[in-house]
Design a protein around this motif. Structure first.
Motif, short mmCIF file in Angstrom:
data_model
loop_
_atom_site.label_atom_id
_atom_site.label_comp_id
_atom_site.label_asym_id
_atom_site.label_seq_id
_atom_site.Cartn_x
_atom_site.Cartn_y
_atom_site.Cartn_z
N ARG A 46 0.82 -1.22 0.00
CA ARG A 46 0.00 0.00 0.00
C ARG A 46 0.85 1.27 0.00
NH1 ARG A 46 -5.44 0.63 1.63
NH2 ARG A 46 -5.90 2.83 1.71
N GLU A 47 1.97 1.24 0.73
CA GLU A 47 2.83 2.42 0.88
C GLU A 47 3.99 2.44 -0.09
OE1 GLU A 47 1.88 4.84 2.75
OE2 GLU A 47 0.32 3.84 3.91
N ASN A 48 4.09 1.41 -0.94
CA ASN A 48 5.17 1.30 -1.93
C ASN A 48 6.55 1.36 -1.26
OD1 ASN A 48 6.20 0.91 -4.48
ND2 ASN A 48 6.20 3.09 -4.98
N LEU A 49 6.73 0.45 -0.30
CA LEU A 49 7.98 0.41 0.47
C LEU A 49 8.98 -0.62 -0.07
CD1 LEU A 49 6.36 0.63 4.01
CD2 LEU A 49 7.57 2.45 2.78
N HIS A 50 8.73 -1.16 -1.23
CA HIS A 50 9.64 -2.15 -1.82
C HIS A 50 11.03 -1.54 -1.96
CE1 HIS A 50 6.12 -4.54 -2.80
NE2 HIS A 50 5.58 -3.43 -3.29
N GLY A 51 12.03 -2.28 -1.51
CA GLY A 51 13.40 -1.84 -1.67
C GLY A 51 13.94 -0.98 -0.54
N TYR A 52 13.08 -0.54 0.38
CA TYR A 52 13.58 0.25 1.51
C TYR A 52 14.02 -0.69 2.62
CZ TYR A 52 11.74 4.24 -0.92
OH TYR A 52 11.51 5.20 -1.87
N GLU A 53 15.17 -0.35 3.20
CA GLU A 53 15.78 -1.20 4.21
C GLU A 53 14.98 -1.21 5.51
OE1 GLU A 53 19.99 -1.29 6.69
OE2 GLU A 53 19.88 -0.14 4.84
N LYS A 54 14.91 -2.40 6.10
CA LYS A 54 14.32 -2.50 7.43
C LYS A 54 15.20 -1.71 8.39
CE LYS A 54 14.05 -6.12 10.77
NZ LYS A 54 13.90 -7.54 11.02
N GLU A 55 14.58 -0.96 9.28
CA GLU A 55 15.32 -0.16 10.26
C GLU A 55 16.12 -1.13 11.14
OE1 GLU A 55 16.76 1.66 13.45
OE2 GLU A 55 15.09 0.30 13.78
N PRO A 56 17.47 -0.97 11.21
CA PRO A 56 18.32 -1.98 11.84
C PRO A 56 18.42 -1.94 13.36
CG PRO A 56 19.69 -0.27 10.90
CD PRO A 56 18.27 0.06 10.53
N ASN A 74 -2.81 24.41 13.47
CA ASN A 74 -3.82 24.83 14.44
C ASN A 74 -4.73 23.67 14.86
OD1 ASN A 74 -5.09 24.56 12.02
ND2 ASN A 74 -6.23 26.48 12.12
N ASP A 75 -4.52 22.48 14.32
CA ASP A 75 -5.34 21.33 14.71
C ASP A 75 -4.76 20.65 15.94
OD1 ASP A 75 -7.08 21.66 12.66
OD2 ASP A 75 -6.44 19.90 11.52
N SER A 76 -5.65 20.23 16.84
CA SER A 76 -5.18 19.49 18.00
C SER A 76 -5.25 17.99 17.75
CB SER A 76 -6.02 19.85 19.23
OG SER A 76 -7.38 19.50 19.00
N GLU A 77 -6.03 17.55 16.76
CA GLU A 77 -6.13 16.14 16.43
C GLU A 77 -6.01 15.96 14.92
OE1 GLU A 77 -9.10 13.57 18.02
OE2 GLU A 77 -9.50 14.92 19.68
N TYR A 78 -5.53 14.81 14.53
CA TYR A 78 -5.55 14.46 13.12
C TYR A 78 -5.70 12.95 13.00
CZ TYR A 78 -0.58 13.05 13.17
OH TYR A 78 0.59 12.45 13.41
N THR A 79 -6.06 12.48 11.84
CA THR A 79 -6.36 11.06 11.69
C THR A 79 -5.69 10.48 10.45
OG1 THR A 79 -8.38 11.60 10.50
CG2 THR A 79 -8.60 11.22 12.86
N PRO A 80 -4.37 10.43 10.41
CA PRO A 80 -3.71 9.87 9.24
C PRO A 80 -3.56 8.35 9.34
CG PRO A 80 -2.06 10.66 10.74
CD PRO A 80 -3.41 10.96 11.37
N TYR A 81 -4.65 7.66 9.71
CA TYR A 81 -4.56 6.22 9.81
C TYR A 81 -5.13 5.58 8.57
CZ TYR A 81 -9.44 6.52 11.28
OH TYR A 81 -10.77 6.80 11.36
N THR A 82 -4.75 4.34 8.33
CA THR A 82 -5.23 3.58 7.21
C THR A 82 -5.66 2.22 7.74
OG1 THR A 82 -3.64 4.66 5.76
CG2 THR A 82 -4.62 2.63 4.95
N CYS A 83 -6.86 1.80 7.37
CA CYS A 83 -7.33 0.48 7.79
C CYS A 83 -6.90 -0.55 6.74
CB CYS A 83 -8.83 0.48 7.98
SG CYS A 83 -9.29 1.45 9.45
N LEU A 84 -6.48 -1.68 7.22
CA LEU A 84 -6.01 -2.76 6.35
C LEU A 84 -7.13 -3.74 6.08
CD1 LEU A 84 -2.70 -3.37 8.24
CD2 LEU A 84 -2.86 -2.74 5.84
#
Length: 178
Positions: free
Chosen positions: A53-63, A166-176
């Motif tokens: 979904r996020e097109n993370l192919h090829g990015y290294e796993k955080e070590p 100026n927002d106190s809340e945000y909702t940048p979540y994604t349901c799988l």
């Protein structure tokens, strides 16, 4: 993720909770290793759906922290901090919410409250943004899967939802979906 996946992973976590490492502030941690065949395949399927979904192919796993299960126990929290980056690559985490307390235990990224939803995930720019979790005031554990990647800043900035100052809340979540 499906409700069956979420429930089965929570059951597995309950069965292996004795294997978790205790951390400060009443937290528990379990590293997720792809070579460990006792880890439910559903966890790796969820990670793969995020990668797609996020097109993370090829990015290294955080070590340093890699992938893990994190638990915040009743009375627990985690202090404001950032995580280490590596050169021009920024430490980013995709945090999947498996179980949330009904009172307390809310999470903040860059000073903004995350509207966490069970079965969904959010992106944390953990190498850039100060993030923390408030005290869990419930009897339920706060349980998350956390998948870490090293991502170039320019790419990460394109992925990230801009938070109005100026927002106190945000909702940048994604349901799988299963």
């Amino acid at each position: 993720m499906t409700e069956d996946e979420r429930i089965s992973i929570l059951k597995w976590i309950g069965d292996v909770e004795h294997d978790f490492v205790g951390l400060k502030e009443k937290r528990l941690h379990l590293d997720l290793d792809k070579a460990d065949l006792t880890i439910p395949d559903a966890i790796w399927k969820i990670k793969q759906r995020i990668v797609q979904r996020e097109n993370l192919h090829g990015y290294e796993k955080e070590p340093v922290y890699g992938d893990f299960v994190g638990i915040v126990l009743p009375g627990g929290s985690f202090i404001p901090h950032t995580d280490p980056n590596r050169g021009d690559f920024i430490h980013a985490r995709f945090n999947v919410f498996l179980q949330l307390p009904r009172k307390g235990g809310r999470v903040y990224y860059a000073g903004k409250l995350i509207d966490s939803v069970e079965g969904c995930y959010t992106l944390c720019r953990s190498g850039l943004d100060i993030h923390w979790g408030e005290k869990n005031e419930d009897t339920l554990h706060r349980v998350s899967l956390s998948f870490g990647f090293l991502i170039p800043r320019a790419i990460l900035n394109k992925m990230y939802v801009t938070i109005p100052s100026n927002d106190s809340e945000y909702t940048p979540y994604t349901c799988l979906q299963g």
